[in-house]
Design an enzyme around this catalytic site. Structure first.
Site, PDB file in Angstrom:
ATOM      1  N   TRP A 108       0.835  -1.216   0.000  1.00  0.00           N
ATOM      2  CA  TRP A 108       0.000   0.000   0.000  1.00  0.00           C
ATOM      3  C   TRP A 108       0.858   1.249   0.000  1.00  0.00           C
ATOM      4  O   TRP A 108       0.409   2.322  -0.365  1.00  0.00           O
ATOM      5  CB  TRP A 108      -0.962   0.003   1.195  1.00  0.00           C
ATOM      6  CG  TRP A 108      -0.399   0.575   2.458  1.00  0.00           C
ATOM      7  CD1 TRP A 108       0.297  -0.087   3.401  1.00  0.00           C
ATOM      8  CD2 TRP A 108      -0.485   1.931   2.905  1.00  0.00           C
ATOM      9  NE1 TRP A 108       0.668   0.749   4.404  1.00  0.00           N
ATOM     10  CE2 TRP A 108       0.195   2.007   4.129  1.00  0.00           C
ATOM     11  CE3 TRP A 108      -1.084   3.090   2.398  1.00  0.00           C
ATOM     12  CZ2 TRP A 108       0.315   3.195   4.855  1.00  0.00           C
ATOM     13  CZ3 TRP A 108      -0.957   4.274   3.123  1.00  0.00           C
ATOM     14  CH2 TRP A 108      -0.270   4.308   4.336  1.00  0.00           C
ATOM     15  N   SER A 113     -14.968  10.835  22.199  1.00  0.00           N
ATOM     16  CA  SER A 113     -15.095  11.994  23.078  1.00  0.00           C
ATOM     17  C   SER A 113     -16.541  12.457  23.184  1.00  0.00           C
ATOM     18  O   SER A 113     -16.900  13.180  24.109  1.00  0.00           O
ATOM     19  CB  SER A 113     -14.233  13.162  22.570  1.00  0.00           C
ATOM     20  OG  SER A 113     -12.888  12.784  22.499  1.00  0.00           O
ATOM     21  N   LYS A 142      -5.056  13.006  25.928  1.00  0.00           N
ATOM     22  CA  LYS A 142      -6.410  12.598  25.557  1.00  0.00           C
ATOM     23  C   LYS A 142      -6.835  11.348  26.334  1.00  0.00           C
ATOM     24  O   LYS A 142      -7.950  11.284  26.852  1.00  0.00           O
ATOM     25  CB  LYS A 142      -6.493  12.328  24.047  1.00  0.00           C
ATOM     26  CG  LYS A 142      -6.268  13.573  23.229  1.00  0.00           C
ATOM     27  CD  LYS A 142      -6.597  13.376  21.771  1.00  0.00           C
ATOM     28  CE  LYS A 142      -8.077  13.449  21.543  1.00  0.00           C
ATOM     29  NZ  LYS A 142      -8.620  14.789  21.715  1.00  0.00           N
ATOM     30  N   ARG A 178       7.165  -9.112   7.545  1.00  0.00           N
ATOM     31  CA  ARG A 178       5.888  -8.772   6.910  1.00  0.00           C
ATOM     32  C   ARG A 178       5.916  -9.198   5.449  1.00  0.00           C
ATOM     33  O   ARG A 178       6.964  -9.360   4.867  1.00  0.00           O
ATOM     34  CB  ARG A 178       5.704  -7.257   6.865  1.00  0.00           C
ATOM     35  CG  ARG A 178       5.528  -6.570   8.113  1.00  0.00           C
ATOM     36  CD  ARG A 178       5.642  -5.056   7.876  1.00  0.00           C
ATOM     37  NE  ARG A 178       4.456  -4.511   7.233  1.00  0.00           N
ATOM     38  CZ  ARG A 178       4.247  -3.198   7.076  1.00  0.00           C
ATOM     39  NH1 ARG A 178       5.126  -2.323   7.479  1.00  0.00           N
ATOM     40  NH2 ARG A 178       3.153  -2.771   6.502  1.00  0.00           N
TER      41      ARG A 178
END
Lengths: 668, 240
Positions: A146, A290, A353, A472
């Site tokens: 990709w 959120s 966060k 991979r």
């Protein structure tokens, strides 16, 4: 109560009849942000399933060592298409589905700023998706990965023969180019919509956090995509026009000729886009959770302002970290050190966060509904992916992990444990608003736990495989490698994950048929979309709301109950177009009563809505045809020195017809 | 929501010319949607050109290093291109005049200046066509060397931007000749102007980097003494 009487367009020459009708034509020509959102969602979910099936084929292949279910080239096609599909055709457009459906509702608008541009974005997305998918039918699916590293993407001839002359990479390069047009068009639209179409009182710092994440994601797309556009243009020049942007040397049959091209240029341009792309995939997910966590913790979002700054900081830093994808290319210790430091910096706003979500739940009355389970699932699973991400920020560790399954584990924890969990949470959360029906909670919880278990069984062992050195993108591995056991576990986990999606689809089908009516506000939520009927009428808001609070519905339902710490930012003043109007000065007037009565009778002609249009579809078709012309390149039409494929010319004409038709038809 | 504003904010100010609703509700920022859209698009286009220019700068001296002519110093005709750059800059001036005259509802002047701007744009494009064909006859093509590839790609894509601008201006001119352009449509000409000025500014940068800054000398003999990064990379290339 006080009402501002704005001059209202009373006489509409062209009633917006088409936006309300049903049938195929109405869907093809729709400019309604809600319908476009649904179209995006359904199409993207289809691609999510396709991408998932591609992954499962790969897992069957890898379940046992030295398996030969599919050929190596076929395996290359599968992992390339799996990555490309999931990123560009599943997660991005699924996020886009929520942007479309939810953002106008949350800011109190009746549509997006450019409804037809919005339809155009969708049809161009379909065109790009088709170009990529048709590659399977041409038996030439992209097979270079990709990330499309040169020279795997190039047409080359070497001593060993020619390479890359098939159309595989053409489908990929042109398909992505078209998808880029779609993403940038959609994002420009959302930037303008959010900046410019907020209802009175919705100041930037009173916007729901999902709108903030949409805004910042859109800015990221607007600023990051041009880099891959240029990268793909250069690649297409290499493939179609014989340049050597990414090829350092060519073989003329007897000699090796240095051209001066540089394959690293591709990597730079690609990752200058590619790293912001990572945040393009995850920030909408952060926005969704959120929204969900405060509602089911019965508390306002903890540290709203800091959450906004954290999103902005992640996005800003995201442009300065791309070289961490290139640590092993030999750029040298200085760039590696600088980019290592900038990468580690991103952990700070991201950590903020995570802690703010925990802070929101802390001391709340938590209700573990299905959306909440998925949202908490993100908080826990994304954190694992985030931590392995910080590990990769260190060049020595990255050198060890590079191109192993450890990296696969990392980004699936981020993209599945992060993005997909949040998108599923979002579907469970907004499904009642979109369809008017509640989803089955029992099935939803089963779905969550099956997903959660399947996800971890699939991806956690990949950490071990990676550390043991399994690379991979290999179609097979030796029996003596010792990787067989964990690979079998991983492959069986992938089937559990596949099954979880069957549960989900069954739940959707069942709830659409027999779901209990949702009512306006089934979750007792805080934001504007829950103040209107489910599903919302075409015009969303009968009257454009005035917002005085960050959680407007909680303020209306409970006074200031939800608002600890909010009073300071609250103001009775409302700003319209930069002019501040105090509530006392607002003329107390009813909206025209006649109009009210007509509305009650179901007649929406008094609300100014955009017309349906088929020109966006025509323009999208034009792009599709021009790209197919380039890929299949025959028959050709020579015009002077230019020798262009006829289909491309036809496509360009179609595109122009679409654009001009669009420009000259009345918008509303 | 007991309190409400009656405003048809559905499509905001995002309308095309010639359809009769003058009373658009105010936008949150007080700016027209379309103008904001153009600014945001130009931000995106900045990154587009930045990427292209970076590519050009990477390959700027590579043909000289490799000794693969024709070399830029033999090809570039700075006086000629200075004239066509001047023409493009002049067109920004006429564009301002076109926007200004529509603002004063002077339709006739608007038409003249729109026509003048597109004419100057066409002159610039003709100059580019002449330059491209000249270079081609002197042996520079996309495939010849890295200078050819990056020069034609960068200036060609800039030329494409100019061509789109010309098409846009001619469309506006056509609309105005049909009587479809009046003072209230000033925004349509203004955003075309924003685009046009941007394309001009980009040309100033391209002109400086491509034409004005001197190139490395073409090598007298063989040009492969330097061990540049790309030469080292060649050893890594698995493909031979």
């Amino acid at each position: 109560m006080a009402t501002i009487a704005q001059p209202q367009p009373q006489t509409i020459a062209r009633p917006a009849v088409t936006t309300r009708s049903t049938g195929l034509w109405s869907w093809l020509t729709t400019v309604d942000h809600k319908r476009i959102g649904i179209l995006y969602g359904v199409t993207a979910f289809l691609y999510l399933l396709i991408g998932g099936l591609e992954a499962m084929v790969m897992r069957v292949q890898l379940a046992a060592p030295e398996n030969d279910l599919i050929s190596q080239n076929r395996y290359n096609e599968f992992f390339t298409m799996h990555g490309t599909t999931m990123i560009f055709l599943a997660i991005m457009p699924l996020s886009s589905a929520f942007f479309n459906y939810v953002v106008p509702l949350q800011i109190g608008a009746r549509d997006v700023a450019f409804p037809r541009l919005n339809a155009f974005s969708y049809w161009v997305f379909v065109a790009g998706g088709l170009i990529l998918s048709l590659s399977w039918l041409a038996n030439a699916a992209p097979n270079q990965g990709w990330y499309g590293y040169a020279p795997l993407t190039e047409r080359l001839s070497g001593a060993a023969g020619t390479y890359g002359i098939e159309r595989n990479v053409d489908f990929w390069a042109l398909g992505l180019q078209v998808l880029g047009v779609s993403s940038v068009a959609a994002s420009l639209n959302f930037v303008i919509t959010i900046l410019n179409m907020r209802a009175p009182g919705v100041t930037l710092m009173r916007m729901p956090i999902f709108c903030w994440s949409t805004l910042i994601t859109s800015i990221l797309i607007v600023l990051a995509f041009p880099a891959i556009t240029v990268a793909l243009i250069l690649l297409s020049m290499d493939r179609f026009a014989g340049t050597h942007f990414y090829i350092p040397s060519i073989w003329d049959g007897t000699n090796l000729i240095l051209t001066g091209g540089d394959p690293l240029l591709w990597q730079h341009l690609f990752w200058v886009f590619g790293h912001p792309e990572v945040y393009i995939l995850i920030l909408p997910a952060f926005g969704i959770v959120s929204e969900i966590i405060p509602v089911f913790s019965r508390k306002p979002l903890f540290g709203y302002a800091v959450m906004v700054y954290a999103i902005a900081a992640i996005a800003f830093l995201g442009f300065g970290v791309w070289v961490h994808h290139m640590f092993v290319t030999g750029l040298g210790p200085t760039p590696n050190a600088v980019f290592s430091a900038s990468t580690m910096l991103i952990a700070i706003p991201t950590g903020v966060k995570i802690f703010n979500w925990v802070g929101t739940m802390w001391g709340g009355q938590i209700k573990f509904t299905t959306p909440m389970l998925f949202a908490v699932g993100l908080v826990s699973q994304f954190t694992i992916g985030g931590i392995s991400g910080v590990m990769h920020a260190s060049p020595p560790i990255d050198t060890h992990h590079n191109d192993t399954y450890f990296v696969i584990a990392h980004f699936h924890y981020v993209l599945f444990g992060g993005s997909i969990f949040a998108l599923l949470a979002g579907i469970y959360y907004w499904f009642p608003k979109i369809t008017g029906k509640l989803m089955d909670e029992r099935l939803g919880k089963i779905h969550f736990w099956v997903t959660f278990v399947g996800f971890n069984v699939t991806f956690f062992p990949m950490h071990f495989l990676g550390l043991e050195g399994m690379p991979r993108r290999y179609a097979s591995y030796a029996a003596g490698s010792g990787w067989g056991f964990w690979n079998l576990i991983v492959s069986s986990g992938s089937f559990v994950l596949g099954a979880s999606f069957l549960i989900f689809l069954y739940n959707v089908a069942k709830s659409l048929q027999h779901g209990k009516p949702a009512g306006n506000d089934p979750w007792d939520a805080a934001t504007l979309e829950w103040s209107i009927p489910s599903p919302p009428p075409v015009y969303n808001f009968r009257e454009i709301p005035i917002v005085r609070h960050r959680d407007p519905l909680w303020e209306e339902k409970y006074g200031h109950a939800g608002g600890e710490g909010h009073q300071a930012e609250e103001s009775l003043d409302i700003s319209i177009a930069g002019k501040t109007i105090s509530v006392g000065e607002v003329p107390d007037e009813d909206p025209t009563e006649q109009a009210e009565r007509r509305l009650d009778a179901g007649d929406t002609h008094d609300i100014h809505m955009p017309n349906a249009s088929f020109y966006p579809l025509v323009a999208g078709l034009g792009l599709f045809l021009s790209m197919m012309g380039l890929i299949f390149s025959y028959p050709r039409l020579p015009i002077g020195a230019l020798d262009l494929p006829m289909l491309t010319l036809a496509g360009l004409v179609t595109f122009l017809v679409g654009i001009y038709g669009w420009s000259f038809e009345p918008a509303s | 929501m007991a309190q409400a504003v009656q405003a048809g904010q559905a499509s905001g100010a995002g309308h095309d010319a010639g359809h009769g609703h003058a009373d658009h509700p105010p936008t949150s920022l007080g700016l027209d949607h379309r103008k904001l859209l153009m600014w945001a698009f130009l931000a995106s286009d900045c990154v587009f050109f930045a990427s292209l220019i970076a590519t050009f700068m990477l390959y700027r001296n590579r043909s000289q290093q490799l000794g693969e002519g024709p070399f830029p110093s033999e090809l570039l005709d700075i006086p000629f291109t200075s004239v066509s750059a001047g023409v493009l800059l002049l067109s920004s001036f006429t564009m301002v005049l076109a926007v200004g005259s529509l603002g004063r509802n002077n339709i006739r002047a608007t038409r003249i200046w729109l026509a003048a701007t597109s004419f100057l744009g066409v002159v610039f494009l003709s100059g580019q066509y002449f330059e491209f064909t000249e270079f081609y006859h002197e042996g520079l093509s996309l495939q010849t060397n890295m200078f050819g590839a990056s020069f034609f790609t960068l200036t060609g894509l800039h030329g494409t931007h100019v061509a789109i601008g010309v098409l846009w201006l001619l469309t506006l001119l056509f609309v105005s000749l049909r009587g479809g352009l009046s003072e209230k449509d000033a925004i349509n000409v203004e955003i075309a102007g924003l685009y046009w000025h941007f394309v001009d500014i980009v040309w100033i940068i391209i002109f400086t980097l491509v034409y004005l800054i001197p190139y490395q000398d073409a090598p007298s003999g063989e040009g492969e003494q330097e061990t540049e990064a790309f030469v080292r990379l060649w050893h890594l290339l698995p493909f031979v």
